[in-house]
Every structure is written in C-alpha cells, then in structure tokens.
Design a protein around this motif. Structure first.
Motif, PDB file in Angstrom:
ATOM      1  N   PRO A 123     -11.114  -7.512  -2.521  1.00  0.00           N
ATOM      2  CA  PRO A 123     -11.552  -7.260  -1.227  1.00  0.00           C
ATOM      3  C   PRO A 123     -12.471  -6.021  -1.300  1.00  0.00           C
ATOM      4  O   PRO A 123     -12.137  -5.151  -2.219  1.00  0.00           O
ATOM      5  N   TRP A 124     -13.300  -5.766  -0.355  1.00  0.00           N
ATOM      6  CA  TRP A 124     -14.195  -4.788  -0.307  1.00  0.00           C
ATOM      7  C   TRP A 124     -14.319  -4.068   0.775  1.00  0.00           C
ATOM      8  O   TRP A 124     -13.945  -4.347   1.988  1.00  0.00           O
ATOM      9  N   THR A 125     -14.161  -2.501   0.630  1.00  0.00           N
ATOM     10  CA  THR A 125     -13.996  -1.576   1.911  1.00  0.00           C
ATOM     11  C   THR A 125     -15.564  -1.397   2.232  1.00  0.00           C
ATOM     12  O   THR A 125     -16.495  -1.401   1.534  1.00  0.00           O
ATOM     13  N   ILE A 126     -15.711  -0.821   3.543  1.00  0.00           N
ATOM     14  CA  ILE A 126     -17.114  -0.393   3.766  1.00  0.00           C
ATOM     15  C   ILE A 126     -17.504   0.855   3.126  1.00  0.00           C
ATOM     16  O   ILE A 126     -18.719   0.720   2.856  1.00  0.00           O
ATOM     17  N   ASP A 127     -16.803   1.639   2.500  1.00  0.00           N
ATOM     18  CA  ASP A 127     -17.405   2.716   1.646  1.00  0.00           C
ATOM     19  C   ASP A 127     -17.735   2.194   0.411  1.00  0.00           C
ATOM     20  O   ASP A 127     -18.769   2.591  -0.179  1.00  0.00           O
ATOM     21  N   LYS A 128     -17.104   1.271  -0.373  1.00  0.00           N
ATOM     22  CA  LYS A 128     -17.574   0.579  -1.251  1.00  0.00           C
ATOM     23  C   LYS A 128     -18.872  -0.247  -1.153  1.00  0.00           C
ATOM     24  O   LYS A 128     -19.701  -0.136  -1.968  1.00  0.00           O
ATOM     25  N   LEU A 129     -18.939  -0.965   0.077  1.00  0.00           N
ATOM     26  CA  LEU A 129     -20.247  -1.555   0.153  1.00  0.00           C
ATOM     27  C   LEU A 129     -21.407  -0.523   0.567  1.00  0.00           C
ATOM     28  O   LEU A 129     -22.485  -0.656  -0.095  1.00  0.00           O
ATOM     29  N   ARG A 130     -21.010   0.781   1.041  1.00  0.00           N
ATOM     30  CA  ARG A 130     -21.992   1.711   1.144  1.00  0.00           C
ATOM     31  C   ARG A 130     -22.711   2.290  -0.176  1.00  0.00           C
ATOM     32  O   ARG A 130     -23.707   2.949  -0.227  1.00  0.00           O
ATOM     33  N   GLN A 152     -34.447  -2.529  13.975  1.00  0.00           N
ATOM     34  CA  GLN A 152     -34.209  -1.802  12.732  1.00  0.00           C
ATOM     35  C   GLN A 152     -32.947  -1.882  11.946  1.00  0.00           C
ATOM     36  O   GLN A 152     -32.034  -1.488  12.553  1.00  0.00           O
ATOM     37  N   TRP A 153     -32.904  -2.661  10.704  1.00  0.00           N
ATOM     38  CA  TRP A 153     -31.555  -2.742  10.144  1.00  0.00           C
ATOM     39  C   TRP A 153     -31.502  -1.987   8.796  1.00  0.00           C
ATOM     40  O   TRP A 153     -32.797  -2.038   8.494  1.00  0.00           O
ATOM     41  N   SER A 154     -30.602  -1.701   8.236  1.00  0.00           N
ATOM     42  CA  SER A 154     -30.711  -1.233   6.821  1.00  0.00           C
ATOM     43  C   SER A 154     -29.132  -1.830   6.285  1.00  0.00           C
ATOM     44  O   SER A 154     -28.294  -1.756   7.185  1.00  0.00           O
ATOM     45  N   GLY A 155     -29.232  -2.053   4.959  1.00  0.00           N
ATOM     46  CA  GLY A 155     -27.795  -2.572   4.227  1.00  0.00           C
ATOM     47  C   GLY A 155     -28.217  -3.143   3.068  1.00  0.00           C
ATOM     48  O   GLY A 155     -29.071  -3.182   2.389  1.00  0.00           O
ATOM     49  N   VAL A 156     -26.954  -3.857   2.280  1.00  0.00           N
ATOM     50  CA  VAL A 156     -27.114  -4.244   1.157  1.00  0.00           C
ATOM     51  C   VAL A 156     -27.873  -5.758   1.005  1.00  0.00           C
ATOM     52  O   VAL A 156     -27.555  -6.747   1.716  1.00  0.00           O
ATOM     53  N   PRO A 157     -28.869  -5.746   0.165  1.00  0.00           N
ATOM     54  CA  PRO A 157     -29.338  -6.993  -0.079  1.00  0.00           C
ATOM     55  C   PRO A 157     -28.308  -8.169  -0.434  1.00  0.00           C
ATOM     56  O   PRO A 157     -27.257  -7.688  -1.248  1.00  0.00           O
ATOM     57  N   LEU A 158     -28.054  -9.348   0.144  1.00  0.00           N
ATOM     58  CA  LEU A 158     -27.123 -10.377  -0.058  1.00  0.00           C
ATOM     59  C   LEU A 158     -27.165 -10.576  -1.453  1.00  0.00           C
ATOM     60  O   LEU A 158     -26.247 -10.991  -2.046  1.00  0.00           O
ATOM     61  N   HIS A 159     -28.341 -10.833  -2.131  1.00  0.00           N
ATOM     62  CA  HIS A 159     -28.569 -11.298  -3.607  1.00  0.00           C
ATOM     63  C   HIS A 159     -27.945 -10.192  -4.484  1.00  0.00           C
ATOM     64  O   HIS A 159     -27.237 -10.566  -5.538  1.00  0.00           O
ATOM     65  N   HIS A 193     -32.781 -14.894  -0.716  1.00  0.00           N
ATOM     66  CA  HIS A 193     -34.178 -14.440   0.004  1.00  0.00           C
ATOM     67  C   HIS A 193     -33.818 -12.762  -0.131  1.00  0.00           C
ATOM     68  O   HIS A 193     -33.074 -12.216   0.295  1.00  0.00           O
ATOM     69  N   PRO A 194     -34.948 -12.109  -0.443  1.00  0.00           N
ATOM     70  CA  PRO A 194     -35.144 -10.673  -0.706  1.00  0.00           C
ATOM     71  C   PRO A 194     -34.790  -9.963   0.844  1.00  0.00           C
ATOM     72  O   PRO A 194     -34.348  -8.910   0.848  1.00  0.00           O
ATOM     73  N   GLN A 195     -35.353 -10.625   1.822  1.00  0.00           N
ATOM     74  CA  GLN A 195     -34.766 -10.129   3.237  1.00  0.00           C
ATOM     75  C   GLN A 195     -33.580 -10.231   4.066  1.00  0.00           C
ATOM     76  O   GLN A 195     -33.208  -9.878   4.952  1.00  0.00           O
ATOM     77  N   THR A 196     -32.828 -11.162   3.168  1.00  0.00           N
ATOM     78  CA  THR A 196     -31.398 -11.353   3.748  1.00  0.00           C
ATOM     79  C   THR A 196     -30.503 -10.286   3.332  1.00  0.00           C
ATOM     80  O   THR A 196     -30.427 -10.021   2.011  1.00  0.00           O
ATOM     81  N   ILE A 197     -29.884  -9.463   4.187  1.00  0.00           N
ATOM     82  CA  ILE A 197     -29.134  -8.356   3.914  1.00  0.00           C
ATOM     83  C   ILE A 197     -27.721  -8.575   4.532  1.00  0.00           C
ATOM     84  O   ILE A 197     -27.645  -9.075   5.662  1.00  0.00           O
ATOM     85  N   LEU A 198     -26.908  -7.611   3.998  1.00  0.00           N
ATOM     86  CA  LEU A 198     -25.539  -7.617   4.496  1.00  0.00           C
ATOM     87  C   LEU A 198     -25.943  -5.975   5.595  1.00  0.00           C
ATOM     88  O   LEU A 198     -25.747  -5.135   4.710  1.00  0.00           O
ATOM     89  N   ALA A 199     -26.156  -6.259   6.582  1.00  0.00           N
ATOM     90  CA  ALA A 199     -26.409  -4.974   7.399  1.00  0.00           C
ATOM     91  C   ALA A 199     -25.288  -4.037   7.716  1.00  0.00           C
ATOM     92  O   ALA A 199     -24.225  -4.472   8.366  1.00  0.00           O
ATOM     93  N   LEU A 200     -25.583  -2.873   7.265  1.00  0.00           N
ATOM     94  CA  LEU A 200     -24.539  -1.944   7.569  1.00  0.00           C
ATOM     95  C   LEU A 200     -24.787  -0.647   8.647  1.00  0.00           C
ATOM     96  O   LEU A 200     -24.048  -0.146   9.379  1.00  0.00           O
ATOM     97  N   ASP A 201     -26.057  -0.870   9.007  1.00  0.00           N
ATOM     98  CA  ASP A 201     -26.699   0.200   9.937  1.00  0.00           C
ATOM     99  C   ASP A 201     -27.611  -0.365  10.921  1.00  0.00           C
ATOM    100  O   ASP A 201     -28.501  -1.419  10.550  1.00  0.00           O
ATOM    101  N   VAL A 215     -20.004  -4.702   9.265  1.00  0.00           N
ATOM    102  CA  VAL A 215     -20.959  -5.432   8.723  1.00  0.00           C
ATOM    103  C   VAL A 215     -21.514  -6.741   9.105  1.00  0.00           C
ATOM    104  O   VAL A 215     -20.392  -7.411   9.502  1.00  0.00           O
ATOM    105  N   ARG A 216     -22.748  -7.083   9.170  1.00  0.00           N
ATOM    106  CA  ARG A 216     -23.100  -8.468   9.797  1.00  0.00           C
ATOM    107  C   ARG A 216     -24.186  -8.912   8.836  1.00  0.00           C
ATOM    108  O   ARG A 216     -24.722  -8.161   7.981  1.00  0.00           O
ATOM    109  N   LEU A 217     -24.393 -10.158   8.780  1.00  0.00           N
ATOM    110  CA  LEU A 217     -25.626 -10.788   8.376  1.00  0.00           C
ATOM    111  C   LEU A 217     -26.917 -10.673   8.884  1.00  0.00           C
ATOM    112  O   LEU A 217     -26.774 -10.531  10.193  1.00  0.00           O
ATOM    113  N   ARG A 218     -27.960 -10.114   8.296  1.00  0.00           N
ATOM    114  CA  ARG A 218     -29.235 -10.114   9.044  1.00  0.00           C
ATOM    115  C   ARG A 218     -30.162 -11.096   8.176  1.00  0.00           C
ATOM    116  O   ARG A 218     -30.386 -10.613   6.962  1.00  0.00           O
ATOM    117  N   ILE A 219     -30.546 -12.099   8.636  1.00  0.00           N
ATOM    118  CA  ILE A 219     -31.112 -13.136   7.941  1.00  0.00           C
ATOM    119  C   ILE A 219     -32.588 -13.272   8.728  1.00  0.00           C
ATOM    120  O   ILE A 219     -32.660 -14.315   9.589  1.00  0.00           O
TER     121      ILE A 219
END
Length: 256
Positions: A123-130, A152-159, A193-201, A215-219
C-alpha cells in the motif's frame, strides 16, 4: 518534479479528412448506425469541445459507440486542449453523485491499496505518492449533466505510477474503488495516456474532501464521471470490472 501546464495543443482539431480512413476501416455503416458525428469523433480523440447545442448529442453518440470502434479511433498521441491560468473557472462547481453536504472525509488510516496484475502490491501513503514526479494541467472538466468548467490539477501521471508498481501494461483494464462507495474503470490505453493523472492538488492546494482528497483520478479525455474521487484502491485486470455508472448502462469508454 512539477512541470508547467501546456498552453497549446499538440495537434489541431480533428478534421473530416483526417478521420475518413478510420471510418472506412471500422465500417461506415456501423458508425452511422450508432450516430457517431464529427463532434463525437472530436470528443473521442481528445479535441476541443465547442459550446454549440450539438455537444450533448455528440457526447451520447460516443457513449453509444461500441468499444471496438472507439479503440480503433483512440490515440495516445492526441492531447486535449490545455488553457492558461486566467481561464480557470472560479468558483469551480462541485460534482458528484451525492450532495455537497454529504462529502466524505478522508479516513485517518488511509492507504492506497493495490491488487490484480501488479508486481508490488504494497500500500501507498500520500507522502509516498507526493515523492513521485508530478505534472500540472489546466483542462476542461465535462459533466454528463451537460455543464463544463476549466480546472487546474496536478499529480502523478498514472502511467508513471503503474510502471513504478510493476503493473502489467498489457492488461486490458484499470479499475478504481473509492472509500465513499464509488467505483469506475478505464481501458489500459486510456490509463497510459499522458494526460491521465492521479491528482493530488487542485488550484495549487492539496485536494480538499469535496475535490476528492487525498487522491482522485483526473482523465480529461473522458466525461467527468470517470475522474473518480477519494480513491481507496487500484486494480489491474483482464476482466472487465465495470463501475458505479457503468453497471447502470453507461459506456466505459466515454469521450470527453
């Protein structure tokens, strides 16, 4: 590392000449039977939506189009339009299948759980994702109810995340379960897809509960109901997993 949001499209809006070979390849009669319009193809391939009265019809046309035909037209190289900060809608509208006063708070012991065709299921924590590389985007959120706003979102690209945990990228689907009871799923090409992200902000601030904390999906290549909030678990599978709205008859590969 945070990158600046793009302010231009990689490719211009889809044209009739550009899609004609694809229509021939999947069968003109099949496309017409399902009511797929030029606007619907623009949605599917990630082009900008206009605000004319035919948009809602185009959205439904894409949702009626079968998975095989949509997969034939989808391209990971085509990006949806991005916008400058000045275009961000304020205040941004709350969206969800429940009322705003029912917003779910993040569980104190939250961890992102992984299952299915993934090598590292820890499992992942939010700090590890960030700590992972992040990207920002200013894109249009389009709700199935007919409204659309720019956020306006920012986060980790899902890929990036899927590669990091050793997901089988040859698998067919990625599914998402949320601690508020919601669920959804997307096909693997859409997940990569490069614009699919796990949004954190959202708006340069950590996600608040109403925007999907932690965390949410932003697609942005899909309708808003695919951008699941309050994610609790991610699974990679070859078996179609469905979802809250998908199980009620909505297409799993909706255009944005």
């Amino acid at each position: 590392m945070m990158t600046h949001p793009r302010t231009e499209r990689i490719r211009p809006a889809v044209t009739e000449d550009e899609i004609r070979p694809d229509l021939i390849r999947i069968g003109r009669r099949s496309a017409l039977k399902r009511g797929l319009s030029l606007g619907g193809l623009a949605l599917l391939t990630g082009c900008e939506l206009s605000t004319h009265s035919g948009v809602d019809a185009a959205l439904w046309a894409v949702m009626r189009f079968d998975d095989r035909g949509q997969a034939a037209l989808f391209s990971r190289k085509r990006l949806v339009q991005t916008y400058p900060v000045s275009a961000v809608t304020k205040p941004f509208r709350f969206n969800g299948y429940y009322q705003e006063w029912q917003v779910r708070e993040m569980p104190p012991d939250w961890r992102l759980e992984l299952s299915g065709l993934i090598a590292d299921k820890a499992p992942w924590t939010i700090d590890k994702l960030r700590a992972l590389p992040r990207e920002a985007q200013i894109t249009r959120h389009i709700c199935i109810e007919g409204w659309r706003q720019i956020g306006q979102w920012s986060g980790v690209p899902l890929h990036v995340f899927l590669q990091r945990v050793g997901a089988d990228l040859r698998a067919r689907y990625v599914s998402f379960k949320c601690f508020d009871g919601y669920s959804t799923s997307i096909d693997m090409p859409s997940a990569l897809h490069p614009q699919t992200i796990l949004a954190l902000d959202f708006l340069d601030q950590p996600l608040a509960p109403e925007w999907g904390a932690p965390v949410r999906l932003r697609i942005p290549t899909k309708l808003g109901f695919k951008s699941a909030k309050n994610i609790q678990a991610i699974s990679v599978t070859n078996t179609y997993p469905g979802g809250y709205w998908e199980d009620q008859g909505y297409s799993w590969f909706s255009g944005s």
